[in-house]
Structures are given as structure tokens and as C-alpha cells.
Scaffold this active site. Structure first.
Site, PDB file in Angstrom:
ATOM      1  N   ASP A   1     -16.048   8.134  57.781  1.00 28.94           N
ATOM      2  CA  ASP A   1     -16.039   7.430  56.482  1.00 28.94           C
ATOM      3  C   ASP A   1     -16.136   8.392  55.295  1.00 28.94           C
ATOM      4  OD1 ASP A   1     -15.794   4.862  57.499  1.00 28.94           O
ATOM      5  OD2 ASP A   1     -17.964   4.544  57.617  1.00 28.94           O
TER       6      ASP A   1
ATOM      7  N   LYS B   1     -23.238  -0.057  63.202  1.00 29.31           N
ATOM      8  CA  LYS B   1     -23.040   1.377  62.930  1.00 29.31           C
ATOM      9  C   LYS B   1     -24.311   2.214  63.128  1.00 29.31           C
ATOM     10  CE  LYS B   1     -19.150   1.374  59.727  1.00 29.31           C
ATOM     11  NZ  LYS B   1     -18.673   1.844  58.425  1.00 29.31           N
TER      12      LYS B   1
END
Ligand code: ATR
Length: 274
Positions: free
Chosen positions: A103, A67
Site C-alpha cells: 500500500d 490486515k
């Protein structure tokens, strides 16, 4: 294939629930698309990037451990992914790779959906952990105007840095139980309590019974933390909703359809996970 190609890079990815989520929505909305798994071990990200650049791909998700590492390979980053310092979704537009992060929105959407009104829980928030998931939670909580946020993490240096960056408080891991005394919301963003990981050792004795307890771990769905909290009368929110809502954010960007996160989808995904 005519439809849009999307997928997930990460390691390991074979047990990911994302294909089940996205394929469910393809069926629901009659979209001719694909969601593929691209296993990408540590050190192989540059090769994977090359491979994906050669494919006609509409976008992809990124999970652990890439990520942050994917960032130098992107053409642009939006504000939220910059703030979080991690990218979980890439949208390909005119050949350019644009990084974002769904997220934080997934975190908020799940909490709102689960409790209706988050406001009563935003007075004093304890966040356990200081990794990528914690950064997404902090961005979401700051945006939701949480009054007081305290980060509690095993490694002091990481947590102090993060606490400074987001303008929140910090307590050492050893004081995690004392930190709970005035909490209105407790969030576990560590991997502790996840299937195959060590347990989260945390007594809830000092936690007010009015506090909401949220674990972003979703395997098992009811973690030991959530079970303990439920048994003593605290309201709880599991982590599956965050997974579904972050997926919805990516789906919306790629397919321009706002997919519904329903009880039926939850059941479908739980069956896929079993
Ligand atoms: P992610 O990016 O998915 O959030 P991560 O960066 O590996 O994952 O973060 C995991 C979090 O769990 C970290 O806050 C980590 O604490 P450290 O910063 O001290 O590493 C926390 N964590 C993992 N194992 C732990 C353990 N045994 N005890 C306490 N905290 C732990």
C-alpha cells in the site's frame, strides 16, 4: 490448474476490483494464473487460514477487516509491513507465509505518476485519519522525506499514538479546517465520502490553491472532496491509482513480472466497477 493460484481474503469482497486488475494482467502477459475471492467474515479468519494452508496457493491479498489480524498467522514479516503494522500481501515461499505491504509503495507511485514531481507538495502535509490506510500513507510520506506531516483524526488517542510512532504532528478533528492553512498536500485516508459512508465535512476555504488534494477513496472516483478542490483550482489525485499500484506490487512478487499501470487498465477497471 497448472498456473499460480492467488486471491483476496476480506469481508465483504464480492465488489472487489482486484480480480479485474489481476486477470487483466494475466491476459496482457500471457500468464496462466488465477485470482480468486475468499470471503472471510469476522471471526472466521482461523478457519480461512487453515483452508488456504491446505490449498496450493502462491500468495494472496488481505483487505478489511483482516490486515492486522492475519499477522499472527504468518511465518515472517518484512520491514514495511512491520512499520505499517498491517499486511495486505502474503507471498508463499517454500511453504512459508511471508507478509508484506504494497500500500505504501502504491500510495507513492500513484502520486508520482499523477503529478510528475512530488517534491513541491512535501513541505506541509495534512493526513486525515489514523487507520491502516493512514499508516501506509505515513510510511510512504516519511520515506519520501516530507518535511512536516500533521495527522488529523476524530479519535485523539489513536492519532496521538500514531503521531508519536511516526514522529509527526497532531491536530484534533475539530481543528481540521485551521490545520489546512499552510498545507501543500492534503490526503484523506478516512472512509468518509465513500459510497455508502457518511460525507467528509470539510470546508476548503483555508486551503492554499497551490495545494495538492489526494483522496484515497476511489468509489466514487471523484469524491465530494476532490470535486470541491477541483472547482476552486486545486490539483487533485483520485484513489484508483493507489489501488492499481498496490496490486502491481503484489503481482510483481507473485509472478515476477512488473505489470504496467496504464490508462487502458484504468478504463478496464472503471468499466468493471460500473
Ligand atoms: P482503514 O484501516 O481502512 O484506514 P479504519 O481503521 O476503519 O480504516 O480507519 C478509518 C478512519 O476513518 C479512522 O481514522 C476513523 O477515525 P477514528 O479513529 O476516530 O475512528 C475515520 N473515520 C471513520 N468515520 C468517521 C467519522 N464519522 N468522522 C471522522 N472520522 C471518521
Amino acid at each position: 490448474m497448472a498456473g499460480k493460484r492467488t486471491g483476496l481474503i476480506g469481508w465483504p469482497v464480492e465488489h472487489s476490483l482486484s480480480p479485474a486488475i489481476h486477470r487483466y494482467w494475466f491476459g496482457q502477459y500471457g500468464i496462466d494464473g488465477s485470482y480468486e475471492l475468499f470471503p472471510c467474515g469476522p471471526g472466521t479468519l482461523p478457519a480461512m487460514v487453515k483452508e488456504l494452508r491446505a490449498k496450493n496457493i502462491a500468495g494472496f491479498n488481505i483487505t478489511v477487516p483482516h490486515k492486522e489480524a492475519v499477522i499472527p498467522h504468518l511465518d515472517a514479516l518484512d520491514t514495511i509491513s512491520r512499520q505499517i503494522g498491517a499486511v495486505n500481501t502474503v507471498v508463499v515461499a517454500d511453504g512459508k507465509w511471508l507478509g508484506t505491504n504494497t500500500d505504501a509503495h502504491g500510495f507513492t507511485a500513484n502520486l508520482w505518476e499523477s503529478v510528475g514531481d512530488m517534491a513541491p507538495y512535501l513541505d506541509s502535509v495534512i493526513v486525515l485519519g489514523a487507520g491502516g490506510a493512514a499508516r501506509a500513507a505515513l510510511a510512504a510520506l516519511k520515506e519520501a522525506r516530507a518535511k512536516r506531516i500533521t495527522l488529523v483524526n476524530r479519535t485523539t488517542d489513536t492519532a496521538k499514538l500514531l503521531a508519536g510512532q511516526f514522529g509527526v504532528g497532531f491536530e484534533p478533528w475539530e481543528r481540521r479546517e485551521q490545520a489546512l492553512t499552510q498545507a501543500t498536500l492534503l490526503v484523506n485516508t478516512t472512509s468518509l465520502g465513500m459510497k455508502g459512508k457518511p460525507p467528509l465535512e470539510l470546508s476548503l476555504e483555508t486551503l492554499p490553491r497551490t495545494a495538492l488534494v489526494h483522496d484515497i477513496v476511489y468509489a466514487p472516483l471523484e469524491t465530494e472532496l476532490l470535486r470541491n478542490a477541483r472547482k476552486r483550482g486545486n490539483k487533485t489525485v483520485d484513489g484508483l491509482g493507489m489501488l492499481l499500484h498496490q496490486a502491481a506490487g503484489a503481482f510483481r512478487l507473485w509472478h515476477e513480472v512488473n505489470p504496467a499501470v496504464t490508462a487502458e487498465l484504468r478504463n478496464h477497471v472503471l468499466k468493471a466497477a460500473a
